[in-house]
Design a protein around this motif. Structure first.
Motif, mmCIF file in Angstrom:
data_model
loop_
_atom_site.group_PDB
_atom_site.id
_atom_site.type_symbol
_atom_site.label_atom_id
_atom_site.label_comp_id
_atom_site.label_asym_id
_atom_site.label_seq_id
_atom_site.Cartn_x
_atom_site.Cartn_y
_atom_site.Cartn_z
ATOM 1 N N MET A 10 0.848 -1.193 0.000
ATOM 2 C CA MET A 10 0.000 0.000 0.000
ATOM 3 C C MET A 10 0.885 1.244 0.000
ATOM 4 O O MET A 10 1.661 1.475 0.931
ATOM 5 N N ALA A 11 0.782 2.017 -1.068
ATOM 6 C CA ALA A 11 1.665 3.173 -1.210
ATOM 7 C C ALA A 11 1.163 4.369 -0.424
ATOM 8 O O ALA A 11 1.929 5.087 0.214
ATOM 9 N N SER A 12 -0.140 4.632 -0.479
ATOM 10 C CA SER A 12 -0.681 5.806 0.191
ATOM 11 C C SER A 12 -0.884 5.517 1.668
ATOM 12 O O SER A 12 -0.877 4.380 2.112
ATOM 13 N N MET A 13 -1.100 6.596 2.444
ATOM 14 C CA MET A 13 -1.307 6.452 3.873
ATOM 15 C C MET A 13 -2.613 5.708 4.148
ATOM 16 O O MET A 13 -3.653 6.050 3.609
ATOM 17 N N PRO A 14 -2.588 4.667 4.986
ATOM 18 C CA PRO A 14 -3.820 3.950 5.313
ATOM 19 C C PRO A 14 -4.842 4.865 5.970
ATOM 20 O O PRO A 14 -4.498 5.796 6.695
ATOM 21 N N VAL B 185 -2.595 -10.162 7.258
ATOM 22 C CA VAL B 185 -2.841 -8.740 7.510
ATOM 23 C C VAL B 185 -2.033 -8.281 8.717
ATOM 24 O O VAL B 185 -1.621 -9.087 9.559
ATOM 25 N N VAL B 186 -1.789 -6.993 8.803
ATOM 26 C CA VAL B 186 -1.122 -6.410 9.962
ATOM 27 C C VAL B 186 -2.130 -6.303 11.097
ATOM 28 O O VAL B 186 -3.247 -5.812 10.892
ATOM 29 N N VAL C 258 1.647 -1.518 7.787
ATOM 30 C CA VAL C 258 0.601 -1.680 6.776
ATOM 31 C C VAL C 258 1.131 -1.290 5.395
ATOM 32 O O VAL C 258 0.761 -1.879 4.377
ATOM 33 N N GLN C 259 2.033 -0.331 5.373
ATOM 34 C CA GLN C 259 2.613 0.121 4.108
ATOM 35 C C GLN C 259 3.779 -0.746 3.646
ATOM 36 O O GLN C 259 4.430 -0.434 2.653
ATOM 37 N N GLY C 260 4.056 -1.825 4.353
ATOM 38 C CA GLY C 260 5.074 -2.773 3.915
ATOM 39 C C GLY C 260 6.400 -2.687 4.623
ATOM 40 O O GLY C 260 7.321 -3.460 4.312
#
Length: 384
Positions: A1-5, A117-118, A327-329
Motif C-alpha cells: 500500500m503506497a498511500s497512507m492507510p 494482515v497487519v 501496513v505500508q510494507g
C-alpha cells in the motif's frame, strides 16, 4: 500500500480519542467512527474529526475507505470485532486485552497469520525513548547477567467504593481486572526490554472493596483491585510485580528495576524524562533526548530535547505510526502484534489459576514473539 492507510475507529470513549489523535499525528485520516449507537457515533465523529458516523461497527468494517480498523470497545467485544475485520481483509489495531480468553486470542492470532494482515496491540510503553535505550544497553551486555526483575504498576482511579466502570464487571472486562488491564503492560515491557520470558508464576489477588456503588446500589465485586506475583524466567532470573488500581495518589505509576550483575536499569512512567542507570561505583539519571541517548532505539523515539518529557500520548503516537508503516510494507522493530496479545492472555490465565489454586503455575509458550531481540555474546550465554 503506497498511500497512507485510512482509519476507522470503533469506540467513542477515552481510548477512541487517544487512537484518533495518534492517527492524525501519523498523517492519516479517520474515515469513519462507530459506537454503541448511531447517535453516539455522530457525537464522536465531530469530536474525533471523522468523515462520517457509521451505522454500526459492521458497517464501518465494510467501508471501502477504511484500511485499518481500530477496536476501542469493552474487552468482551474485541474478539468478535477483530474476527470480522480480519475476514474483511483489513488491518487491525485492537486494544488490549486482545481477548478475554486464551482460546479466542489464539484463534485471532492464527486468523491473522493465515490472512497475512497487519494486526497490532497497543503495548505502548515499549515506545518510550528511555525504555528503548534500556533495551539496547541490556542487549549489548551492559547489565551483565540479569538476575532480579521487579517493579509495580499502581493507579488510583478506582480508589473509592463509589468509583466503578464496566471493567469491574467480568462479563465485560474479563475474569482479571487489575492484572488483565495493567499488569500485562508491565509483563510485556519486562519481556520486551530484557529478552527474558516468564515461565512460572505464583500469584495472589485481593480487593480493597468487596462492593462498589453502581447507580446508587451497592453491588458485589468479582474482579481484583490488586495482584502480587512472583515469577521465574527462562534465563534464570526471578522477579516480582505489584499491581493496583486502588493506590491513592498514584495516577499511572509503572515502575521497573531490572538488576544485573554489572548494572541496573530503572524507569518510572510518571517521570519519563530520565532513565536511571545504577552501578556499584556510580548512579546516573540519564536525561532523555536525541542528544543524550546513545542507542539507535533510544534516539529513534526521542523527538524532543532533554527537559521536554515525552509521555503516554507521544508513545501511543509512535505505536500507531509504526503500525501504519507496517501496513505500508515496512518492518518496524519491536512492533507489538496479536502474538503479544496472545502472550498476555496466557499470562492472565496463569495468574487467575495460580491465585485460585494457591500454587505455582507454568506459563505455556507460543513460539518466540521476541525473536528479534538481539543479544550480545555475554547475554546469549545465559540462554545456553
Amino acid at each position: 500500500m503506497a498511500s497512507m492507510p485510512r482509519a476507522g475507529i470503533i469506540g467513542t470513549g477515552f481510548m477512541g480519542s487517544v487512537h484518533a489523535h495518534a492517527v492524525r499525528t501519523a498523517g492519516s485520516t479517520i474515515s469513519a467512527v462507530a459506537g454503541s449507537s448511531h447517535a453516539s457515533a455522530g457525537l464522536a465523529a465531530a469530536k474525533l474529526g471523522a468523515g462520517v458516523a457509521a451505522d454500526s461497527p459492521e458497517a464501518l468494517i465494510a467501508r471501502d475507505d477504511v484500511d485499518v480498523v481500530h477496536i476501542c470497545t469493552p474487552n468482551a467485544t474485541h474478539a468478535d470485532l477483530a474476527r470480522k475485520a480480519i475476514a474483511a481483509g483489513k488491518a487491525v489495531v485492537c486494544e488490549k486485552p486482545l481477548a478475554t480468553s486464551v482460546e479466542d486470542a489464539r484463534e485471532l492470532t492464527e486468523l491473522v497469520d493465515r490472512a497475512g494482515v497487519v494486526a497490532t496491540v497497543p503495548f505502548v510503553y515499549r515506545f518510550y525513548p528511555a525504555v528503548r535505550e534500556a533495551r539496547d544497553r541490556i542487549a549489548r551486555g551492559e547489565a551483565g547477567r540479569l538476575w532480579l526483575l521487579h517493579g509495580s504498576y499502581l493507579q488510583d482511579w478506582l480508589a473509592g467504593a463509589e468509583a466503578t466502570n464496566w471493567r469491574v464487571d467480568p462479563a465485560l472486562g474479563g475474569t482479571s481486572r487489575a492484572f488483565g488491564d495493567i499488569g500485562v503492560h508491565w509483563c510485556d515491557l519486562m519481556e520486551f526490554t530484557t529478552g527474558h520470558r516468564i515461565t512460572r508464576i505464583m500469584a495472589r489477588t485481593s480487593r480493597a472493596h468487596d462492593q462498589r456503588e453502581t447507580g446508587g446500589t451497592l453491588s458485589s465485586v468479582a474482579t481484583e483491585d490488586g495482584a502480587v506475583l512472583l515469577f521465574e524466567t527462562d534465563l534464570g532470573a526471578t522477579g516480582s510485580l505489584v499491581v493496583s488500581q486502588v493506590s491513592p495518589g498514584r495516577k499511572n505509576r509503572l515502575w521497573f528495576s531490572f538488576d544485573g550483575t554489572e548494572a541496573s536499569f530503572s524507569f518510572n512512567q510518571e517521570r519519563p524524562d530520565t532513565l536511571h542507570i545504577g552501578r556499584a561505583d556510580s548512579s546516573t539519571h540519564l536525561p532523555v533526548g536525541p542528544q543524550t541517548l546513545s542507542t539507535t532505539g533510544g534516539r529513534r523515539y526521542a523527538t524532543l530535547p532533554p527537559g521536554h518529557p515525552q509521555g503516554y500520548q507521544d508513545s501511543f503516537n509512535a505505536f500507531v505510526a509504526d503500525s501504519y508503516a507496517a501496513v505500508q510494507g515496512q518492518d518496524p522493530e519491536g512492533l507489538p502484534t496479536f502474538r503479544d496479545g496472545l502472550r498476555a492472555a496466557l499470562l492472565t490465565e496463569a495468574l487467575v489459576r495460580s491465585a485460585a489454586r494457591e500454587t505455582w503455575i507454568d506459563v505455556p509458550g507460543i513460539g518466540n514473539p521476541l525473536d528479534s531481540f538481539k543479544f550480545s555474546p555475554a547475554v546469549e550465554r545465559q540462554k545456553q
